[in-house]
Design an enzyme around this catalytic site. Structure first.
Site, PDB file in Angstrom:
ATOM      1  CB  THR A  12      -0.900   0.024   1.260  1.00 17.15           C
ATOM      2  OG1 THR A  12      -1.695  -1.144   1.247  1.00 17.15           O
ATOM      3  CG2 THR A  12      -1.803   1.242   1.277  1.00 17.15           C
ATOM      4  CG  ASP A  56      -1.412  -7.004  -2.527  1.00 22.16           C
ATOM      5  OD1 ASP A  56      -2.300  -6.156  -2.519  1.00 22.16           O
ATOM      6  OD2 ASP A  56      -1.237  -7.830  -1.606  1.00 22.16           O
ATOM      7  CB  SER A  57       2.927  -8.272   0.823  1.00 20.38           C
ATOM      8  OG  SER A  57       1.867  -8.281   1.734  1.00 20.38           O
ATOM      9  CB  SER A  58      -1.734 -11.195  -1.122  1.00 21.91           C
ATOM     10  OG  SER A  58      -2.248 -10.257  -0.210  1.00 21.91           O
ATOM     11  CG  ASP A  89      -2.416  -7.907   3.362  1.00 22.62           C
ATOM     12  OD1 ASP A  89      -2.815  -7.237   4.330  1.00 22.62           O
ATOM     13  OD2 ASP A  89      -2.969  -7.893   2.247  1.00 22.62           O
ATOM     14  CD  GLN A 268      -6.695 -23.139  16.227  1.00 22.94           C
ATOM     15  OE1 GLN A 268      -7.724 -22.569  16.555  1.00 22.94           O
ATOM     16  NE2 GLN A 268      -6.699 -24.340  15.702  1.00 22.94           N
ATOM     17  CB  CYS A 269      -3.496 -18.800  22.094  1.00 23.80           C
ATOM     18  SG  CYS A 269      -4.983 -19.499  22.751  1.00 23.80           S
TER      19      CYS A 269
HETATM   20  N1  ASP Z   1      -2.527  -5.822   0.373  1.00 27.53           N
HETATM   21  C1  ASP Z   1      -1.469  -4.956   0.807  1.00 27.53           C
HETATM   22  C2  ASP Z   1      -0.179  -5.758   0.836  1.00 27.53           C
HETATM   23  O1  ASP Z   1       0.066  -6.472   1.759  1.00 27.53           O
HETATM   24  C3  ASP Z   1      -1.773  -4.369   2.145  1.00 27.53           C
HETATM   25  C4  ASP Z   1      -0.700  -3.446   2.668  1.00 27.53           C
HETATM   26  O2  ASP Z   1       0.184  -3.030   1.961  1.00 27.53           O
HETATM   27  O3  ASP Z   1      -0.741  -3.081   3.837  1.00 27.53           O
HETATM   28  O4  ASP Z   1       0.606  -5.664  -0.080  1.00 27.53           O
END
Ligand code: ASP
Length: 332
Positions: A12, A56-58, A89, A268-269
């Site tokens: 972002t 995008d880091s996804s 992300d 998971q905690c």
């Molecule tokens: N979807 C974006 C990413 O991880 C969100 C961010 O940048 O905060 O690349």
């Protein structure tokens, strides 16, 4: 004069919309920042580079991690510190991965990003970026960390906890590395000490890993499918490391471990640690050879498995290194 390298990977912080109605996409970060008055007159030299393809880091994976590590290695001698601009992300995964990939670190690698693009009026990017640069050249930090919204956290202890607020990250099982307010007060007791070794990068990460997240009522079909899918598995359990102790479940795990699959127990905690044997519902896990990841985050455990599977020549070696703190990711 000190030198800092900004490595833009995407996210972002450097994104823009082509039209009001379109989605955010990464653009040329240098173009966005070269005119920023905040980056002028800093009494240091700010150098820029970016991944060949910004994302995008996804879309992050081990090949991008390798590219970031190689950029750092290439510029290691000439820079005083590094700031990696990254989407929030998967920032905690990349920071964890880089902490394992890079050995003998004597300089700071600070990950940051923002919730609102740097070009927008209400952006959180400028403060994150300027403070990260200050931290990177401070000479105080010799580890991979994340700076975001007034928090300086150890990278491999960090998790993303909020997608709405500016305060997106936390390290629930490890204290902050500094108190960031009007001034930055580093907490020497919490910082990783440099081991004064030569820099070494190990980019041979394995992708033979999987996560089996338990939920009440999970079926044998689902458990078998995931256990059969990989040689290194994280079992994401309940509470202090508890799982169903139904016979079919424990037997499936036992047979899988006997085949040589490495299974670790991650809770998971977010806060607290895995204590196998505390409850009856975790004592069988102990007996059949599931390895406790104690207070490690899932982000850290999965990237550590990728790292260890790439460097270890035996299951014993993998087990020994997994339970040991390599870069401050687990409490002793
Ligand atoms: N979807 C974006 C990413 O991880 C969100 C961010 O940048 O905060 O690349």
């Amino acid at each position: 004069m000190k030198n800092v390298l900004l490595i833009y990977t995407g996210g972002t912080i450097g994104m823009q919309k082509e039209k009001e109605s379109s989605s955010l996409k990464p653009v040329d970060f240098k173009k966005l920042t070269s005119s920023l008055p905040e980056l002028q007159n800093l009494e240091l030299r700010v150098h820029h580079t970016s991944l060949k393809k910004v994302i995008d880091s996804s879309n992050m994976d081990k090949n991008y991690w390798r590219e970031i590590a190689e950029i750092i290695q290439l510029h290691y001698e000439s820079m005083d510190g590094f700031v990696v601009l990254h989407g929030s992300d998967t920032m905690a995964y990349t920071a964890s991965a880089l902490s394992f990939m890079i050995e003998g670190l004597n300089k700071a690698i600070v990950f940051t990003g923002s919730q609102i693009p740097i070009g927008s009026r209400r952006t959180d990017a400028k403060e994150n970026l300027i403070t990260s640069i200050e931290i990177a050249v401070s000479g105080k930090i010799t580890e991979v960390c994340i700076y975001f919204e007034n928090k300086l956290l150890r990278g491999n202890r960090t998790v993303k906890v909020n997608s709405e607020q500016f305060e997106a990250f936390d390290s629930p099982n490890y204290p902050p590395l500094a108190d960031v307010g009007i001034s930055i007060k580093y907490d020497d007791n919490n910082l990783l000490k440099s081991d004064k070794l030569d820099l070494k990068i190990n980019t041979n990460f394995s992708d033979d890993v999987a996560i089996l997240k338990l939920f009440p009522g999970i079926t044998k079909k689902v458990v078998s499918a995931i256990l059969g899918s990989s040689n290194n598995i994280i079992l994401e359990t309940f509470g202090a490391g508890n799982a169903t102790n139904k016979k079919w479940f424990i037997n499936l795990l036992k047979v899988t471990i006997e085949k040589g699959v490495f299974i670790v127990n991650c809770s998971q905690c977010l806060t607290g640690l895995v204590k196998q044997g505390e409850y009856e519902t975790s004592s069988d896990l102990n007996k059949i050879g599931v390895v406790s990841s104690k207070d490690m985050t899932t982000e850290s455990a999965i990237t550590k498995l990728m790292y260890l599977d790439g460097i270890c020549s035996s299951l014993e070696e993998k087990k020994d290194l997994f339970i040991k703190s390599l870069r401050g990711e687990i409490s002793n």
